[in-house]
Design an enzyme around this catalytic site. Structure first.
Site, PDB file in Angstrom:
ATOM      1  N   LYS A 129       0.820  -1.212   0.000  1.00 56.79           N
ATOM      2  CA  LYS A 129       0.000   0.000   0.000  1.00 56.79           C
ATOM      3  C   LYS A 129       0.858   1.269   0.000  1.00 56.79           C
ATOM      4  O   LYS A 129       0.391   2.335  -0.418  1.00 56.79           O
ATOM      5  CB  LYS A 129      -0.932   0.012   1.207  1.00 56.79           C
ATOM      6  CG  LYS A 129      -1.784  -1.245   1.376  1.00 56.79           C
ATOM      7  CD  LYS A 129      -2.854  -1.363   0.344  1.00 56.79           C
ATOM      8  CE  LYS A 129      -3.678  -2.629   0.501  1.00 56.79           C
ATOM      9  NZ  LYS A 129      -4.616  -2.611   1.608  1.00 56.79           N
ATOM     10  N   ASP A 130       2.100   1.156   0.457  1.00 57.85           N
ATOM     11  CA  ASP A 130       2.978   2.329   0.482  1.00 57.85           C
ATOM     12  C   ASP A 130       3.215   2.900  -0.913  1.00 57.85           C
ATOM     13  O   ASP A 130       3.392   4.105  -1.076  1.00 57.85           O
ATOM     14  CB  ASP A 130       4.336   1.973   1.101  1.00 57.85           C
ATOM     15  CG  ASP A 130       4.249   1.727   2.599  1.00 57.85           C
ATOM     16  OD1 ASP A 130       3.504   2.455   3.283  1.00 57.85           O
ATOM     17  OD2 ASP A 130       4.942   0.816   3.088  1.00 57.85           O
TER      18      ASP A 130
END
Length: 539
Positions: A129-130
């Site tokens: 998700k980063d």
């Protein structure tokens, strides 16, 4: 039209084409990139998609670009330079990926034979998700600085970001938005249903603009609350809501990049693979955002044989691709023990980030499938888009009121199967895969990545043996210590602290935490959001 009749436009190479966005449900259209980033969810309840998918006619020329330069080439096809000038976009990209621990940002690792693993966990919170949320956080900041230039006090545009997480989105969103001016961030997670590390990553961030809400329910409950808040006229009159979940188009856009990047990495590392050859991607998924980004890369021109959708025992997606039905509750055709029983709720598994009953991003794929079906009627493009929106609206209405829809038209499911296959992986199979890859390769998989690798091995066994498979690794194994230790506790050479635990996680559970518990009640969540934002603005 692009392949299979989907709307497309050619890349001019100069990045001067203007891109506009519409809603999957047909009522909202002609929005700018800034509009869809700041709004997140369309006012008709739909998700934003580009009015045309850009065809990257020069994509093969990107093969030697760095990750950042490739990100610019991809993103600039979806963002008009009149909205974000090229120099500014390059700066946003550079700042977004300067926080990653790998020089390649998303390195590709060869596991064995025709199986590669795309490591997406080298960002600040050790999860895929980063890649999107560092970018989205910087986009929010960029647009707000521009909106608020010369403004003071209550005249400033304040964004109230509300998101739901099954684990990784929350910490990645928090790390992307912590301390940013004119932004409050509220992350809802299901109480007791995220891993201890995931909870600690979220709740130990003490910045005044960060708020964690533990909801007494499931991730789907959290996701439903977020959607209701976006549709609620009362809070929308007083607060500008913004989305960080993958309902936000910018999340999908950022993830398109690593499909191209991994493809070129494969070509550089594998002498038998050339740019232009086909590859198969295997994606563990719950909310369908990660694999959807690959679908957009494919529509842009990336040579993909198939996407393999890998689910855990919460298998609504697997059942759709196999039966054409999209139903919360599986049809009981055998004994309950064989079907998972009659419980229509979410089952807790060893891969909790995928414990999702309804996949929000699947709506975007449904729109494209409905658009292609509408096109067979021979009408004009505007009619096709309108019909697609109406079809999606009806499907989603049936999902809400009847618990599902389908079987869809045969042409629709046939179209889906041209690009997708699916696999369902049990907890027992997940554990076996973690054991097998540790014993044979000394590689430790997290349970979600193990779901993908299990599906990859099945795909390799039934497909062309020479076809390369890239399986997406979505999280660092330390984030799911319980599952990893369960699988490897009897292995004499395994020590979790020595083999897995990053220095950044040591002592995380001992730090001060801030957390608010709330009932599964959207109005109570609304009141908390409103009160805490008001307190922030008074401070």
């Amino acid at each position: 039209m692009a392949a299979n009749g989907l709307p497309a436009r050619a890349s001019a190479g100069t990045h001067t084409l203007s891109q506009r966005y519409l809603s999957t449900r047909g009522e909202d259209n002609d929005f700018s990139f800034e509009d869809v980033v700041l709004k997140g969810l369309a006012s008709d309840g739909g998700l934003y998609i580009p009015e045309e998918v850009p065809k990257a006619t020069d994509w093969q020329q990107w093969k030697d670009l760095s990750f950042n330069d490739l990100a610019y080439e991809v993103m600039s096809l979806y963002i008009s330079p009149s909205e974000i000038p090229p120099a500014d976009l390059k700066d946003i990209i550079a700042r977004s990926y300067s926080t990653f621990r790998s020089a390649e940002t998303t390195p590709l690792v060869h596991l064995k034979d025709n199986l590669w693993l795309l490591e997406l966990f080298h960002g600040p919170t050790f999860a895929f998700k980063d890649v999107a949320l560092q970018f989205l956080g910087n986009l929010f900041e960029y647009f707000l600085i521009r909106k608020n230039e010369g403004k003071t006090g209550t005249d400033r545009h304040h964004l109230t970001v509300v998101g739901a997480t099954s684990g990784d989105t929350g910490s990645a969103a928090i790390y992307g938005l912590r301390g940013k001016k004119d932004v409050s961030v509220f992350i809802l997670h299901p109480k007791g249903r995220v891993s201890p590390i995931q909870e600690a990553q979220m709740t130990t961030v003490l910045d005044s603009n960060v708020h964690n809400l533990a909801v007494t329910g499931t991730f789907d409950d959290c996701q439903d609350i977020v959607k209701v808040l976006f549709a609620d006229p009362e809070i929308n009159k007083t607060h500008n809501l913004g989305a960080v979940n993958s309902i936000n188009w910018a999340r999908i856009l950022a993830q398109i990049v690593y499909y191209f990047y991994s493809y070129f990495s494969l070509a550089k590392s594998n002498p038998s693979f050339s740019v232009g050859d086909k590859v198969r991607f295997v994606v563990p998924t719950g909310n369908f955002g990660d694999v959807l980004a690959g679908y957009f890369a494919y529509r842009m021109g990336l040579p993909v044989d198939k996407f393999v959708v890998a689910t855990n025992e919460n298998d609504i997606l697997d059942r759709f691709f196999k039966t054409g039905r999209y139903e919360k509750k599986p049809m009981i055709t055998a004994a309950p023990a064989a079907t998972g029983g009659e419980d229509a709720g979410v089952k807790e598994t060893l891969s909790p980030a995928m414990d999702i009953l309804v996949s929000s991003n699947f709506e975007r794929l449904l729109w494209f499938l409905a658009y292609e079906f509408a096109e067979t009627a021979g009408m004009d493009d505007e009619w096709n888009k309108k019909q697609a929106g109406q079809e999606v609206t009806q499907w989603l209405k049936d999902l809400k009121t009847k618990g599902g829809f389908g079987p869809v038209y045969q042409d629709v499911i046939s179209s889906a199967r041209r690009s997708f296959e699916s696999e369902r992986v049990s907890d027992a199979q997940t554990v076996d895969t973690i054991k097998g890859f540790y014993n044979n390769l000394q590689y430790v998989l997290d349970p979600h990545s193990a779901v993908g690798v299990t599906a990859s091995e099945r795909s390799i066994a039934r497909s062309d043996s020479k076809l390369p498979h890239i399986s997406l690794s979505t999280a660092h194994p330390a984030k799911f210590a319980g599952a990893v230790e369960l699988a490897l506790k009897e292995e004499p050479s395994f020590n979790f602290t020595e083999k897995v635990l990053p220095a950044e996680f040591v002592g995380l559970d001992k730090r001060e935490k801030r957390l608010t518990e709330v009932e599964n009640d959207w109005q109570k969540v609304r009141d908390i959001v409103r009160n805490l934002v008001d307190e922030e603005l008074k401070a």
